[in-house]
Design a protein around this motif. Structure first.
Motif, PDB file in Angstrom:
ATOM      1  N   VAL A 270      89.735 128.512  91.910  1.00  0.00           N
ATOM      2  CA  VAL A 270      88.525 127.924  92.503  1.00  0.00           C
ATOM      3  C   VAL A 270      88.760 126.412  92.453  1.00  0.00           C
ATOM      4  CG1 VAL A 270      86.005 127.684  92.342  1.00  0.00           C
ATOM      5  CG2 VAL A 270      87.097 129.848  91.681  1.00  0.00           C
ATOM      6  N   HIS A 271      88.785 125.810  93.642  1.00  0.00           N
ATOM      7  CA  HIS A 271      89.212 124.410  93.703  1.00  0.00           C
ATOM      8  C   HIS A 271      88.190 123.535  94.401  1.00  0.00           C
ATOM      9  CE1 HIS A 271      93.222 126.685  94.125  1.00  0.00           C
ATOM     10  NE2 HIS A 271      93.100 126.344  92.875  1.00  0.00           N
ATOM     11  N   HIS A 272      87.922 122.389  93.821  1.00  0.00           N
ATOM     12  CA  HIS A 272      87.167 121.346  94.499  1.00  0.00           C
ATOM     13  C   HIS A 272      88.212 120.519  95.240  1.00  0.00           C
ATOM     14  CE1 HIS A 272      85.043 117.601  95.044  1.00  0.00           C
ATOM     15  NE2 HIS A 272      83.920 118.162  94.645  1.00  0.00           N
ATOM     16  N   ARG A 273      88.117 120.461  96.585  1.00  0.00           N
ATOM     17  CA  ARG A 273      89.180 119.787  97.341  1.00  0.00           C
ATOM     18  C   ARG A 273      88.728 118.452  97.919  1.00  0.00           C
ATOM     19  NH1 ARG A 273      93.248 123.998  99.344  1.00  0.00           N
ATOM     20  NH2 ARG A 273      93.891 122.379 100.784  1.00  0.00           N
ATOM     21  N   GLY A 274      87.550 118.013  97.516  1.00  0.00           N
ATOM     22  CA  GLY A 274      87.061 116.726  98.014  1.00  0.00           C
ATOM     23  C   GLY A 274      86.975 116.729  99.537  1.00  0.00           C
ATOM     24  N   THR A 275      87.206 115.553 100.138  1.00  0.00           N
ATOM     25  CA  THR A 275      87.151 115.465 101.603  1.00  0.00           C
ATOM     26  C   THR A 275      88.565 115.389 102.186  1.00  0.00           C
ATOM     27  OG1 THR A 275      86.971 113.087 101.409  1.00  0.00           O
ATOM     28  CG2 THR A 275      84.904 114.299 101.619  1.00  0.00           C
ATOM     29  N   GLU A 306      86.800 125.577  97.373  1.00  0.00           N
ATOM     30  CA  GLU A 306      87.583 126.723  97.838  1.00  0.00           C
ATOM     31  C   GLU A 306      87.656 127.828  96.786  1.00  0.00           C
ATOM     32  OE1 GLU A 306      91.825 126.526  99.567  1.00  0.00           O
ATOM     33  OE2 GLU A 306      92.147 126.413  97.416  1.00  0.00           O
ATOM     34  N   THR A 307      87.596 129.091  97.257  1.00  0.00           N
ATOM     35  CA  THR A 307      87.969 130.197  96.376  1.00  0.00           C
ATOM     36  C   THR A 307      89.178 130.852  97.029  1.00  0.00           C
ATOM     37  OG1 THR A 307      86.691 131.984  97.418  1.00  0.00           O
ATOM     38  CG2 THR A 307      85.510 130.580  95.841  1.00  0.00           C
ATOM     39  N   SER A 308      90.252 130.998  96.249  1.00  0.00           N
ATOM     40  CA  SER A 308      91.508 131.436  96.843  1.00  0.00           C
ATOM     41  C   SER A 308      92.168 132.492  95.967  1.00  0.00           C
ATOM     42  CB  SER A 308      92.422 130.208  96.972  1.00  0.00           C
ATOM     43  OG  SER A 308      93.721 130.600  97.266  1.00  0.00           O
ATOM     44  N   CYS A 309      92.285 133.703  96.521  1.00  0.00           N
ATOM     45  CA  CYS A 309      92.941 134.726  95.700  1.00  0.00           C
ATOM     46  C   CYS A 309      93.952 135.499  96.523  1.00  0.00           C
ATOM     47  CB  CYS A 309      91.917 135.666  95.079  1.00  0.00           C
ATOM     48  SG  CYS A 309      90.882 136.483  96.258  1.00  0.00           S
ATOM     49  N   GLY A 310      94.843 136.163  95.807  1.00  0.00           N
ATOM     50  CA  GLY A 310      95.878 136.959  96.445  1.00  0.00           C
ATOM     51  C   GLY A 310      95.476 138.423  96.356  1.00  0.00           C
ATOM     52  N   LEU A 311      95.465 139.093  97.519  1.00  0.00           N
ATOM     53  CA  LEU A 311      95.103 140.516  97.532  1.00  0.00           C
ATOM     54  C   LEU A 311      96.113 141.338  96.723  1.00  0.00           C
ATOM     55  CD1 LEU A 311      93.510 142.964  98.590  1.00  0.00           C
ATOM     56  CD2 LEU A 311      94.746 142.756 100.749  1.00  0.00           C
ATOM     57  N   ASP A 312      97.380 140.961  96.828  1.00  0.00           N
ATOM     58  CA  ASP A 312      98.409 141.744  96.122  1.00  0.00           C
ATOM     59  C   ASP A 312      98.284 141.579  94.615  1.00  0.00           C
ATOM     60  OD1 ASP A 312     100.220 142.372  98.667  1.00  0.00           O
ATOM     61  OD2 ASP A 312      99.471 140.326  98.747  1.00  0.00           O
ATOM     62  N   ARG A 313      97.976 140.362  94.180  1.00  0.00           N
ATOM     63  CA  ARG A 313      97.796 140.157  92.732  1.00  0.00           C
ATOM     64  C   ARG A 313      96.547 140.878  92.245  1.00  0.00           C
ATOM     65  NH1 ARG A 313      99.534 133.974  91.066  1.00  0.00           N
ATOM     66  NH2 ARG A 313     101.620 134.109  91.989  1.00  0.00           N
ATOM     67  N   MET A 314      95.528 140.905  93.109  1.00  0.00           N
ATOM     68  CA  MET A 314      94.292 141.591  92.718  1.00  0.00           C
ATOM     69  C   MET A 314      94.572 143.089  92.566  1.00  0.00           C
ATOM     70  SD  MET A 314      90.665 141.301  94.637  1.00  0.00           S
ATOM     71  CE  MET A 314      90.364 139.557  94.621  1.00  0.00           C
ATOM     72  N   CYS A 315      95.320 143.653  93.515  1.00  0.00           N
ATOM     73  CA  CYS A 315      95.669 145.083  93.416  1.00  0.00           C
ATOM     74  C   CYS A 315      96.528 145.331  92.185  1.00  0.00           C
ATOM     75  CB  CYS A 315      96.417 145.546  94.664  1.00  0.00           C
ATOM     76  SG  CYS A 315      95.363 145.626  96.113  1.00  0.00           S
ATOM     77  N   LEU A 316      97.456 144.419  91.913  1.00  0.00           N
ATOM     78  CA  LEU A 316      98.318 144.608  90.745  1.00  0.00           C
ATOM     79  C   LEU A 316      97.493 144.560  89.456  1.00  0.00           C
ATOM     80  CD1 LEU A 316     101.197 145.016  89.735  1.00  0.00           C
ATOM     81  CD2 LEU A 316     101.481 142.528  89.677  1.00  0.00           C
ATOM     82  N   ALA A 317      96.536 143.651  89.412  1.00  0.00           N
ATOM     83  CA  ALA A 317      95.667 143.563  88.226  1.00  0.00           C
ATOM     84  C   ALA A 317      94.888 144.874  88.070  1.00  0.00           C
ATOM     85  CB  ALA A 317      94.709 142.382  88.355  1.00  0.00           C
TER      86      ALA A 317
END
Ligand code: ATP
Length: 446
Positions: A270-275, A306-317
């Protein structure tokens, strides 16, 4: 056994199960495989789609203030110039001159010593760009170079105005995308955890700068709830890592980590990316991408969380969290062997949600129509071969939460036995109530 070897052993068992049961296996295996690329078989694709759909439902469909996008994998090369990927998306790598292996410098436990063979003959760190290159059109020269996207979020920034105008959204609102991303990872490893082709699920939330930390906290909580409440991962196997070193434009960043058998690993950021993103694309495309805030009568660049995740890592978890071996009382189920491999997958994402098992081939007239009826609303499987105990084991190993047995009583009492994978209980349920009985157990509350 040390923690590391038991983790390794568990991982080996999970990888073997995934291959055996058609969940996940090496891409191009008949040619010896290709490092960092994985295929999802029939069971794997069922689970992966279910996880993706849950994310989409939770992040997009159930919200008024998040819109969807499906952009191309190849974009104008300037996108990656503006984003900084062409100049900065690189890892510092060191090579071992003895065993010739290459490592990410920031992942060496002891700098200057090869983690592979222990040699001290290591090169100085060198930059390796992770972007995958291709050519567009018939001429393969530098003018026709394009890049496979390294993250799904850049097209969201590029299309921001299109989406804002067509959806008539005002700040604050978000745009989400699910799609393939490619990174030329130097050391693909830990099964699908670090792949070279993978799927990301990202959501960029555009807001006013003075409200951005409030949204950052909000999305942090929402994403945590997704893992714990929707996917059912215990809090003890998750942790938050707050970043101390931040990009110059960011106010905060955190990773959600899961305890894999090989150690803690990031599944989401979860990232704060400013402008940064909107101002950079403005600068590089030559159009002003500032947002006009009517209420404040002011133009400004939206701040992005931003919220950024990997579907493959989520499935692996999910697979690692689900894997279990227990000594269930099996004798009464008709088999001798008393170690049961069982995947405690949440019913919502299990490749098969209900299996229909007639006790005998003679019962197929009753069982087959039941299976066809159930598969209209659930992921269902039908299995008549082998003794019933073995059939239960096959379903346990795949994570099927409910098995429905059609027996010789069914014709008389118009009921079947429903076996629960986790509680190992067996319950008689009337045929005309079966679909509702299962749906009530499987469907999400919200
Ligand atoms: P890492 O430090 O593990 O390389 P990252 O910080 O580069 O990850 P991000 O760029 O923030 O990762 O990407 C967001 C998400 O995308 C990660 O949390 C992860 O779930 C997923 N992801 C990133 N790289 C890979 C990869 N090589 N294979 C599979 N999933 C990945």
């Amino acid at each position: 056994m040390t923690e590391q070897t038991s983790g390794q052993l568990k991982m080996e068992k999970i990888v073997a199960l995934c291959k055996r049961r058609g969940l996940i296996f090496q891409s191009s295996e008949i040619y010896g495989g290709i490092n960092g690329f994985w295929d999802y078989g029939p069971a794997g694709v069922a689970m992966r789609r279910a996880v993706e759909q849950l994310w989409w439902r939770y992040m997009v469909e159930q919200r008024d203030n998040v819109e969807g996008l499906d952009s191309t994998i190849i974009c104008h090369p300037m996108v990656w110039k503006a984003s900084g990927h062409l100049d900065q998306f690189s890892d510092l790598m060191v090579d071992c001159l003895d065993c010739k292996k290459r490592f990410r410098e920031d992942q060496l436990e002891t700098p200057g010593v090869c983690p592979g063979c222990g040699s001290k003959k290591m090169t100085e760190p060198r930059e390796f760009n992770l972007m995958m290159k291709t050519f567009v059109g018939p001429v393969f020269d530098e003018e026709h170079v394009a890049w496979l996207r390294a993250e799904t979020c850049q097209p969201i920034f590029v299309d921001f105005d299109q989406i804002r105008i067509s959806s008539r959204q005002k700040l604050p609102f978000g745009i989400a995308q699910v799609g393939k991303a490619f990174r030329n990872e130097i050391n693909p490893r830990f099964f699908t955890f670090r792949s070279r082709e993978f799927t990301q699920m990202e959501m960029e939330f555009f807001c006013r700068d003075d409200e951005s930390m409030k949204w950052y906290d909000y999305w942090h909580q929402e994403r945590w709830a997704f893992y714990t409440k929707i996917l059912g991962i215990p809090e003890s196997r998750l942790k938050i890592h707050h970043h101390e070193k931040l990009a110059h434009y960011a106010k905060a960043a955190l990773d959600i980590e899961f305890e894999f058998p090989f150690g803690w690993g990031e599944i989401e950021g979860v990232h704060h990316r400013g402008t940064w993103d909107m101002s950079r694309h403005s600068q590089f495309c030559g159009h002003e991408l500032k947002y006009f805030d009517q209420e404040r009568n002011e133009h400004y660049y939206p701040t992005v969380v931003e919220t950024s995740c990997g579907l493959d890592r989520m499935c692996l978890a999910l697979l690692c969290n689900a894997y279990d071996e227990d000594t269930a009382p099996t004798r009464k189920e008709g088999i001798e062997d008393d170690v049961r491999v069982v995947m405690h997958l949440p019913a919502l994402v299990a490749p098969v949600q209900v299996a229909v098992l007639p006790l005998s081939k003679k019962l197929e007239d009753k069982a087959e129509p039941l299976f066809k009826d159930l598969r209209r609303c659930l992921r269902a499987d039908y299995d008549v071969s082998g003794n019933i105990g073995k059939r239960y084991r096959r379903q346990d190993e795949l994570g099927t939460p409910y098995c429905v047995t059609v027996d010789f009583e069914t014709a008389n009492d118009q009921a079947v036995t429903v076996r629960d994978r986790d509680a190992m209980t067996q319950e008689r349920v009337a045929l005309d109530k079966l679909a509702k009985f299962l749906l009530d157990k499987i469907q999400p509350v919200a």
